[in-house]
Design an enzyme around this catalytic site. Sequence first.
Site, mmCIF file in Angstrom:
data_model
loop_
_atom_site.group_PDB
_atom_site.id
_atom_site.type_symbol
_atom_site.label_atom_id
_atom_site.label_comp_id
_atom_site.label_asym_id
_atom_site.label_seq_id
_atom_site.Cartn_x
_atom_site.Cartn_y
_atom_site.Cartn_z
ATOM 1 N N LYS A 231 49.425 -2.241 7.839
ATOM 2 C CA LYS A 231 48.352 -0.876 8.463
ATOM 3 C C LYS A 231 46.966 -0.562 7.862
ATOM 4 C CE LYS A 231 51.020 2.772 6.481
ATOM 5 N NZ LYS A 231 51.969 2.055 6.244
ATOM 6 N N SER B 229 49.613 6.313 -2.501
ATOM 7 C CA SER B 229 49.456 6.272 -1.476
ATOM 8 C C SER B 229 48.752 7.645 -1.200
ATOM 9 C CB SER B 229 49.684 6.137 -0.100
ATOM 10 O OG SER B 229 49.394 6.196 1.329
ATOM 11 N N HIS B 230 49.089 8.785 -0.047
ATOM 12 C CA HIS B 230 48.925 10.227 0.340
ATOM 13 C C HIS B 230 49.730 11.278 -0.265
ATOM 14 C CE1 HIS B 230 51.223 8.641 3.312
ATOM 15 N NE2 HIS B 230 51.487 10.272 3.164
ATOM 16 N N THR C 210 61.504 3.308 12.738
ATOM 17 C CA THR C 210 60.026 4.053 11.873
ATOM 18 C C THR C 210 60.085 3.179 10.341
ATOM 19 O OG1 THR C 210 61.503 5.347 10.590
ATOM 20 C CG2 THR C 210 60.552 6.128 12.914
ATOM 21 N N THR D 202 62.618 -0.332 0.645
ATOM 22 C CA THR D 202 61.993 -1.540 1.263
ATOM 23 C C THR D 202 60.235 -0.956 0.994
ATOM 24 O OG1 THR D 202 62.966 0.184 2.800
ATOM 25 C CG2 THR D 202 63.386 -2.057 3.141
#
Length: 567
Positions: free
Chosen positions: A409, A145-146, A371, A45
């Site tokens: 986000k 991302s991170h 989540t 996902t």
Amino acid sequence: MNNEITRWLQRDPDPKSRQELQQLVADNATVELADRFNGRLEFGTAGLRGVVGAGPNRMNRLVIQETATGLGQYLLRTDSTAAHKGVVIGYDGRPDSRQFAHDTAAALAAQGIKVYLTTKVAATPIVAFGVKHLHTAAAVVVTASHNPPAYNGFKVYWNNGAQIIPPHDAGIAAEIDKATQSDIHLMDLAEAEEKGLLVWLDDAYYQDYRQAINTNPLLNNHHNPQDISIAYTAMHGVGADMAETLLADAGFEHVYSVAAQREPDGAFPTVKFPNPEESGAMDLVIAEAKQHGAMLACANDPDADRFAVAVRRNDGEYQMLTGDQVGTLFGYYLLNHVQASTRLVGNTIVSSTLLGKIATALGAQYYQTLTGFKWLTNVAMDRQTVDHQFLFAYEEALGYTIGNTVWDKDGLSALVAFAQLTAELSANGQTVWDQLEAIYREYGLYINAQRSIALDPTAAPIGDLLRATPPQAIAGLAIHSTEDFKTSLRIFADGSVEAIDLPVSDVLIYHLEDGARVVVRPSGTEPKLKCYYEVVEPMSQEDIFEHAQLRAREAMDRLITQHQASL
């Protein structure tokens, strides 16, 4: 495996990864080769994410081309307008990201699908914004991302502007499997442009995002922004240009960017992990804030979809707010600036329940999801009505979305909103800490913590054991109700049962007396159990805040220690 390696070398378009693989074969690195060829990076996902290197279980140009081919085939099969609508593609500042984005464009264009490709690095929310803005069938962001420097990723958004959820993830994965067994077709980008299949998204597109943020009514609270000073870091990511621009547009004149972390650098030389939640990651921006006496030390993660903040205390030191504290502040602030009874707000089942308490008190609709931000925004679209428009959602892992400019986000708009929230408080002679304390006095002092417990990999699944012999109490606190997301049932202490309307997931939530809560979630990728704890400490107006904090921390320590011992 030798046949697979030979076939891979024949298909791989990248001389660098071919050479890497040939060297592994020459070195007879059987363990490493087995790791790279026993299986394939799984498309889920969040799309794909993994370490960059040669082989199907790594991120590389061939895996990207196969993935983009599979995505294109799925789009053409499920949406007759997909080729015309097209796909937005953007990328972060990691070493391979631009090449992977161009490979994605070449594979989609070869299938006759129009692509909108950014001319330079772009924050993830700027790419996600493009789906609704340009009315495309999907979007792809090449980003890890991170994650640490060795990683890269391929993130997919659907035509509603949100991250993909079932059944699209499985549908795309099936088409990728077919693509691995077929010839890969690519179209040169110059040819694609000639044929009208490639549109370059230049600065005008980035200005469209800027304009959309600046005209968002939820981001138009201009209370003396010139009185607030802000230290900021992009954490070697792609957020700085837009973050600084948006703050300047909102009237914030005193913004100090950490020079050593301002430019995109996929090696992330000044941090161990480029994640604001990790210890030490905020050190440089806090030092910058101290140097200028700034009120806030703010950070985006490298693709700028997350937002973190440390706030100056009365003693001059800076303290990080948790994701739940930021989410609570946003929820209270936003609901008090709109007609709350017409709005919808939400967070995830592992985030603090305080947002729900505030929403209920102010008359707003509140929802919870599993989540992952993909659920927060997809469910918001389903839940909102003419009478209850979506306002705000967050997850405790530093993800926030304010309004519906971006259905994911967005750390850039969150940065602006938090600066405006702080400026309004300052104009009223208050600080962020004053506001948090006032919320706690009104609703109770909520504190949250997370711990991971290593499990015996040979033991039976922990979730099944907990279901077979359910606890009656945790840390001496009676269990009022248990939510089992595997059976989709809420079971109360008196034996009564309710259905839970959320997707099936291996999660158990124990609601305890005194408002405490324990969430247990087995990791899907390794033998460990993630535990999320919440404690609620009542506070009176006469209560000394420090005393209430001490009581809450003691209650939290007791809950964690005794719960973990019981496992």
